[in-house]
Design a protein around this motif. Structure first.
Motif, short mmCIF file in Angstrom:
data_model
loop_
_atom_site.label_atom_id
_atom_site.label_comp_id
_atom_site.label_asym_id
_atom_site.label_seq_id
_atom_site.Cartn_x
_atom_site.Cartn_y
_atom_site.Cartn_z
N ILE A 1 0.83 -1.21 0.00
CA ILE A 1 0.00 0.00 0.00
C ILE A 1 0.86 1.26 0.00
N SER A 2 1.89 1.28 0.83
CA SER A 2 2.74 2.48 0.88
C SER A 2 3.50 2.66 -0.43
N PHE A 3 3.98 1.57 -1.02
CA PHE A 3 4.66 1.68 -2.31
C PHE A 3 3.68 2.15 -3.38
N SER A 4 2.48 1.62 -3.38
CA SER A 4 1.48 2.02 -4.36
C SER A 4 1.17 3.51 -4.24
N ALA A 5 1.05 3.99 -3.02
CA ALA A 5 0.76 5.42 -2.80
C ALA A 5 1.93 6.29 -3.28
N ALA A 6 3.15 5.86 -3.01
CA ALA A 6 4.33 6.62 -3.43
C ALA A 6 4.46 6.62 -4.96
N ILE A 7 4.18 5.48 -5.58
CA ILE A 7 4.23 5.38 -7.04
C ILE A 7 3.19 6.32 -7.66
N ALA A 8 1.98 6.31 -7.09
CA ALA A 8 0.92 7.19 -7.60
C ALA A 8 1.30 8.65 -7.46
N ALA A 9 1.89 9.02 -6.34
CA ALA A 9 2.30 10.41 -6.12
C ALA A 9 3.37 10.82 -7.13
N CYS A 10 4.33 9.95 -7.37
CA CYS A 10 5.38 10.26 -8.36
C CYS A 10 4.78 10.38 -9.75
N ALA A 11 3.86 9.50 -10.09
CA ALA A 11 3.23 9.55 -11.40
C ALA A 11 2.47 10.86 -11.58
N GLN B 1 2.67 -7.52 -6.66
CA GLN B 1 2.54 -6.52 -7.71
C GLN B 1 1.07 -6.44 -8.10
N ASN B 2 0.62 -5.24 -8.47
CA ASN B 2 -0.79 -5.08 -8.79
C ASN B 2 -0.98 -4.14 -9.97
N SER B 3 -2.17 -4.22 -10.55
CA SER B 3 -2.45 -3.42 -11.74
C SER B 3 -2.53 -1.93 -11.41
N VAL B 4 -2.87 -1.56 -10.19
CA VAL B 4 -2.95 -0.14 -9.83
C VAL B 4 -1.57 0.50 -9.96
N SER B 5 -0.56 -0.12 -9.36
CA SER B 5 0.80 0.43 -9.44
C SER B 5 1.33 0.42 -10.86
N TYR B 6 1.09 -0.67 -11.58
CA TYR B 6 1.55 -0.72 -12.96
C TYR B 6 0.85 0.33 -13.82
N ASN B 7 -0.45 0.49 -13.62
CA ASN B 7 -1.16 1.51 -14.40
C ASN B 7 -0.65 2.91 -14.08
N ASP B 8 -0.29 3.17 -12.83
CA ASP B 8 0.27 4.48 -12.48
C ASP B 8 1.61 4.70 -13.18
N VAL B 9 2.45 3.67 -13.20
CA VAL B 9 3.73 3.78 -13.90
C VAL B 9 3.51 3.96 -15.40
N LEU B 10 2.60 3.17 -15.95
CA LEU B 10 2.31 3.28 -17.38
C LEU B 10 1.78 4.67 -17.72
N SER B 11 0.91 5.20 -16.88
CA SER B 11 0.37 6.53 -17.09
C SER B 11 1.46 7.59 -17.07
N ALA B 12 2.38 7.46 -16.13
CA ALA B 12 3.50 8.41 -16.05
C ALA B 12 4.38 8.33 -17.29
N CYS B 13 4.65 7.11 -17.74
CA CYS B 13 5.47 6.93 -18.95
C CYS B 13 4.75 7.49 -20.17
N GLU B 14 3.45 7.26 -20.25
CA GLU B 14 2.67 7.78 -21.37
C GLU B 14 2.72 9.31 -21.39
N ALA B 15 2.49 9.92 -20.23
CA ALA B 15 2.47 11.38 -20.15
C ALA B 15 3.82 12.00 -20.50
N ALA B 16 4.89 11.29 -20.17
CA ALA B 16 6.24 11.79 -20.44
C ALA B 16 6.72 11.47 -21.85
N GLY B 17 5.93 10.70 -22.60
CA GLY B 17 6.34 10.32 -23.95
C GLY B 17 7.43 9.27 -23.95
N GLU B 18 7.51 8.52 -22.87
CA GLU B 18 8.52 7.46 -22.74
C GLU B 18 7.95 6.15 -23.28
#
Length: 106
Positions: free
Chosen positions: A11-21, A43-60
């Motif tokens: 949960i804490s990792f997921s929250a930190a990942i979401a905040a960074c994203a 590992q869960n889809s929420v954290s992965y989706n947050d990472v994917l969203s951040a990568c998408e927004a950054a054009g990575e």
């Protein structure tokens, strides 16, 4: 958090990942996802989706595809949002060509 004697968990990792994203810190979100995996946390889809969203927004695009492949390889269930982002990234990055996604597992 750990300096205060609190153990980091899924949960804490997921929250930190979401905040960074949300802050546009895609690389840090990826680092945190990697660290959570190294610690053996689920590992869960929420954290992965947050990472994917951040990568998408950054054009990575390359990192996006790498993380999507990783998600599938780890049997993390993609969601409707995952597929929507994947289609958007493929369209923007011209990854719709078969040779551009050769080897992709999704």
């Amino acid at each position: 958090m750990e300096a205060r004697g609190l153990a980091a968990n899924e949960i804490s990792f997921s929250a930190a990942i979401a905040a960074c994203a949300r802050a546009g810190r895609w690389a840090r979100a990826c680092e945190l996802l990697d660290e959570s995996r190294r610690r053996g946390l689920p590992q869960n889809s929420v954290s992965y989706n947050d990472v994917l969203s951040a990568c998408e927004a950054a054009g990575e695009w390359t990192e996006f595809v790498r993380r999507l492949d990783e998600m599938v390889a780890l049997d993390v269930e993609p969601t409707e949002r995952t597929y929507e982002m994947a289609m958007a990234v493929c369209e923007r990055a011209s990854l719709w060509r078969p040779e551009a996604t050769s080897g992709a597992q999704w």
